[in-house]
Structure formats: structure tokens, C-alpha cells
Design a protein around this motif. Structure first.
Motif, mmCIF file in Angstrom:
data_model
loop_
_atom_site.group_PDB
_atom_site.id
_atom_site.type_symbol
_atom_site.label_atom_id
_atom_site.label_comp_id
_atom_site.label_asym_id
_atom_site.label_seq_id
_atom_site.Cartn_x
_atom_site.Cartn_y
_atom_site.Cartn_z
ATOM 1 N N LEU A 8 0.819 -1.216 0.000
ATOM 2 C CA LEU A 8 0.000 0.000 0.000
ATOM 3 C C LEU A 8 0.855 1.269 0.000
ATOM 4 C CD1 LEU A 8 -2.811 1.235 0.067
ATOM 5 C CD2 LEU A 8 -2.800 0.982 2.565
ATOM 6 N N ASN A 9 1.910 1.278 0.810
ATOM 7 C CA ASN A 9 2.864 2.396 0.825
ATOM 8 C C ASN A 9 2.182 3.738 1.096
ATOM 9 O OD1 ASN A 9 5.496 3.396 0.677
ATOM 10 N ND2 ASN A 9 5.299 3.929 -1.492
ATOM 11 N N PRO A 64 1.190 8.777 6.803
ATOM 12 C CA PRO A 64 0.287 9.469 7.731
ATOM 13 C C PRO A 64 -0.251 10.750 7.111
ATOM 14 C CG PRO A 64 2.223 8.689 8.899
ATOM 15 C CD PRO A 64 2.488 8.458 7.434
ATOM 16 N N GLY A 65 -1.551 10.953 7.226
ATOM 17 C CA GLY A 65 -2.193 12.117 6.637
ATOM 18 C C GLY A 65 -2.755 11.868 5.251
ATOM 19 N N GLN A 66 -2.406 10.736 4.647
ATOM 20 C CA GLN A 66 -2.896 10.435 3.298
ATOM 21 C C GLN A 66 -4.363 10.014 3.347
ATOM 22 O OE1 GLN A 66 -0.355 7.839 1.035
ATOM 23 N NE2 GLN A 66 -1.978 7.230 -0.374
ATOM 24 N N LYS A 67 -5.143 10.496 2.388
ATOM 25 C CA LYS A 67 -6.561 10.150 2.309
ATOM 26 C C LYS A 67 -6.730 8.876 1.480
ATOM 27 C CE LYS A 67 -8.094 14.961 2.696
ATOM 28 N NZ LYS A 67 -8.836 16.068 2.035
ATOM 29 N N LEU A 68 -7.632 8.011 1.932
ATOM 30 C CA LEU A 68 -7.883 6.752 1.238
ATOM 31 C C LEU A 68 -9.373 6.596 0.953
ATOM 32 C CD1 LEU A 68 -5.708 4.211 3.298
ATOM 33 C CD2 LEU A 68 -5.064 5.425 1.206
ATOM 34 N N CYS A 69 -9.668 6.036 -0.195
ATOM 35 C CA CYS A 69 -11.022 5.594 -0.511
ATOM 36 C C CYS A 69 -11.014 4.073 -0.419
ATOM 37 C CB CYS A 69 -11.431 6.047 -1.903
ATOM 38 S SG CYS A 69 -13.112 5.535 -2.369
ATOM 39 N N ASN A 114 -1.661 6.459 11.417
ATOM 40 C CA ASN A 114 -0.362 5.942 11.841
ATOM 41 C C ASN A 114 0.058 4.775 10.957
ATOM 42 O OD1 ASN A 114 -2.480 4.397 13.438
ATOM 43 N ND2 ASN A 114 -0.676 3.187 13.904
ATOM 44 N N VAL A 115 1.366 4.596 10.859
ATOM 45 C CA VAL A 115 1.949 3.517 10.060
ATOM 46 C C VAL A 115 3.021 2.832 10.895
ATOM 47 C CG1 VAL A 115 3.185 2.897 7.952
ATOM 48 C CG2 VAL A 115 1.557 4.804 7.921
ATOM 49 N N ASN A 116 2.928 1.507 11.006
ATOM 50 C CA ASN A 116 3.953 0.714 11.677
ATOM 51 C C ASN A 116 4.594 -0.204 10.647
ATOM 52 O OD1 ASN A 116 3.658 1.672 14.337
ATOM 53 N ND2 ASN A 116 1.830 0.431 14.621
ATOM 54 N N SER A 117 5.867 0.011 10.375
ATOM 55 C CA SER A 117 6.560 -0.773 9.358
ATOM 56 C C SER A 117 6.924 -2.145 9.907
ATOM 57 C CB SER A 117 7.825 -0.049 8.896
ATOM 58 O OG SER A 117 7.493 1.183 8.291
ATOM 59 N N ARG A 118 6.645 -3.161 9.119
ATOM 60 C CA ARG A 118 7.016 -4.535 9.439
ATOM 61 C C ARG A 118 7.847 -5.107 8.298
ATOM 62 N NH1 ARG A 118 3.891 -7.366 13.184
ATOM 63 N NH2 ARG A 118 3.290 -5.981 14.892
#
Length: 230
Positions: A47-48, A51-56, A74-78
Motif C-alpha cells: 500500500l505504501n 500518515p495524513g494520506q486520504k484513502l477511498c 499511523n503507520v507501523n513498518s514490518r
């Protein structure tokens, strides 16, 4: 602000919708981690999002499709798949009603697991607080193995759910030692793991606290007060 627990369900599928150009739409399917009226947790290796990006998004339940919009909080990288927290900016009423059904099913299932002789007072610890970027170290009680660094998914004074990158113990229930602060004076609390599921290349655990420290109790009170004032 009212906090509600996030529901883990396998009954919904989710796709992020990209409008590449006029008349052309692409869908990237993600793993649904959890959902509430306020938002959704996703896992995706591609998905890449930031934070702050809008998604549909489109959520699928049997033959029904629910179109929603949200913003990445928030984004947690794995290593294998990144985890995303998305707050809804729009969700249709039909989806809200479906989430209510999932919540009732979750409560009924939880009640079915309570033993008849259990102390009912012990189970009233309020709503689980969904967390971001909160880590603890966990190991099986009385084990010589080192602590495992884990990410907390949700927590209250009664227990917490957390992700571990490796197997702590293969069978439930089992007792754990939880380190919630760093050296040189770590705070240690104990609990019993009642739930475990392999997920996202790691393991998700649900633990009931046997006893919590005054430090953690006060911290949770402060967090809840701050959130209620928003």
C-alpha cells in the motif's frame, strides 16, 4: 470523546480504491486487522501509504459493498507487511449497523468464555484503549528465554492485546511477565494469556492482567481523561 474497542472479524474484506485516470479504477486488497465506528486497521505489503494520506476504501460483506473514506493516522513498518491505522471521515449508516452486529457477537462470545464462578467485578475495567507506537517486553513467566519486544494493539486496566514477532509459548493459557518501562528501574507486571492467533508473520496475544502497577493504572487514567476532553 467516547472510546470503543476495535473488533477483530474475518467476515469483512477490504480494498483500497485508486482512480488512476478517468474511467479506470484499481483496487488493492488488504488484510483487515480490526474495525470500529471510528476507523479501521489494515495490513498490506504494497500500500505504501503515509500518515495524513486520504484513502477511498470498499468493504465487502457477502454481496454487499460499503464505500468509505478515511485518513491514515499511523503507520507501523514490518518486515513482511506494514500496519496502518485509518480514521473514517465517511462511513455509510449500513456499515455502522453491521459493526453494531459484530460488536454484539463479540460481547456474546466473550460472555460465553467467562466461567460461572469468576468474579464479575474483576471484568469491569472499561473500554479498551486503542494504542499507537506503544511497546512492551514480554516473556513466559519463569522462562529463561529473553524478553520479546512487542507492539501493544489495545489496553485497559484488565488486560491488553499485543503483537509479537515470534512465538512466546505454543499453548494457551500461560502466565507472562510484562516489562512496561525501560532499565535501570523497569516496571514489571504479570498476566495470563488466554488468546493467541498467528497473524501478519507473527503472533497476536490477548492477555488478562493479574496485577497492575500504580504507575500503569495512573497512566491509563491520564490517557482516558485526555481523550474524553478532545
Amino acid at each position: 470523546m467516547h472510546f470503543e474497542p476495535r473488533i477483530h472479524t474475518s467476515k469483512l474484506k477490504v480494498a483500497v480504491v485508486h482512480k488512476r485516470w478517468i474511467g479506470k479504477t484499481e483496487r488493492e486488497f488488504c488484510d483487515l486487522l480490526n474495525i470500529s465506528h471510528g476507523g479501521i486497521g489494515l495490513s498490506s505489503p504494497w500500500l505504501n501509504a503515509r500518515p495524513g494520506q486520504k484513502l477511498c476504501m470498499e468493504l465487502y460483506y457477502h454481496q454487499e459493498v460499503f464505500t468509505t473514506r478515511g485518513i491514515v493516522t499511523n503507520v507501523n513498518s514490518r518486515e513482511k507487511s506494514d500496519l496502518y491505522g485509518v480514521a473514517f471521515t465517511f462511513a455509510p449508516p449500513e456499515l455502522d449497523r453491521l459493526i453494531d452486529i459484530f460488536k454484539r457477537e463479540h460481547l456474546e462470545a466473550s460472555a460465553a468464555h467467562n466461567t460461572p464462578n469468576a468474579d464479575p467485578i474483576k471484568r469491569h475495567f472499561g473500554k479498551r484503549i486503542a494504542t499507537q507506537n506503544l511497546q512492551v517486553q514480554v516473556k513466559k513467566l519463569d522462562s529463561s528465554a529473553p524478553y520479546v519486544l512487542c507492539e501493544v494493539d489495545n489496553i485497559n486496566k484488565g488486560g491488553m492485546g499485543f503483537y509479537a514477532p515470534e512465538l512466546i509459548h505454543p499453548n494457551t493459557p500461560f502466565d507472562v511477565s510484562i516489562q512496561i518501562s525501560k532499565q535501570p528501574d523497569p516496571t514489571i507486571i504479570s498476566g495470563k494469556v488466554h488468546y493467541m492467533q498467528q497473524k501478519l508473520g507473527g503472533y497476536y496475544y490477548g492477555v488478562e492482567f493479574k496485577m497492575i502497577s500504580l504507575e500503569l493504572s495512573c497512566l491509563l487514567d491520564e490517557i482516558e481523561t485526555i481523550l474524553q476532553q478532545r
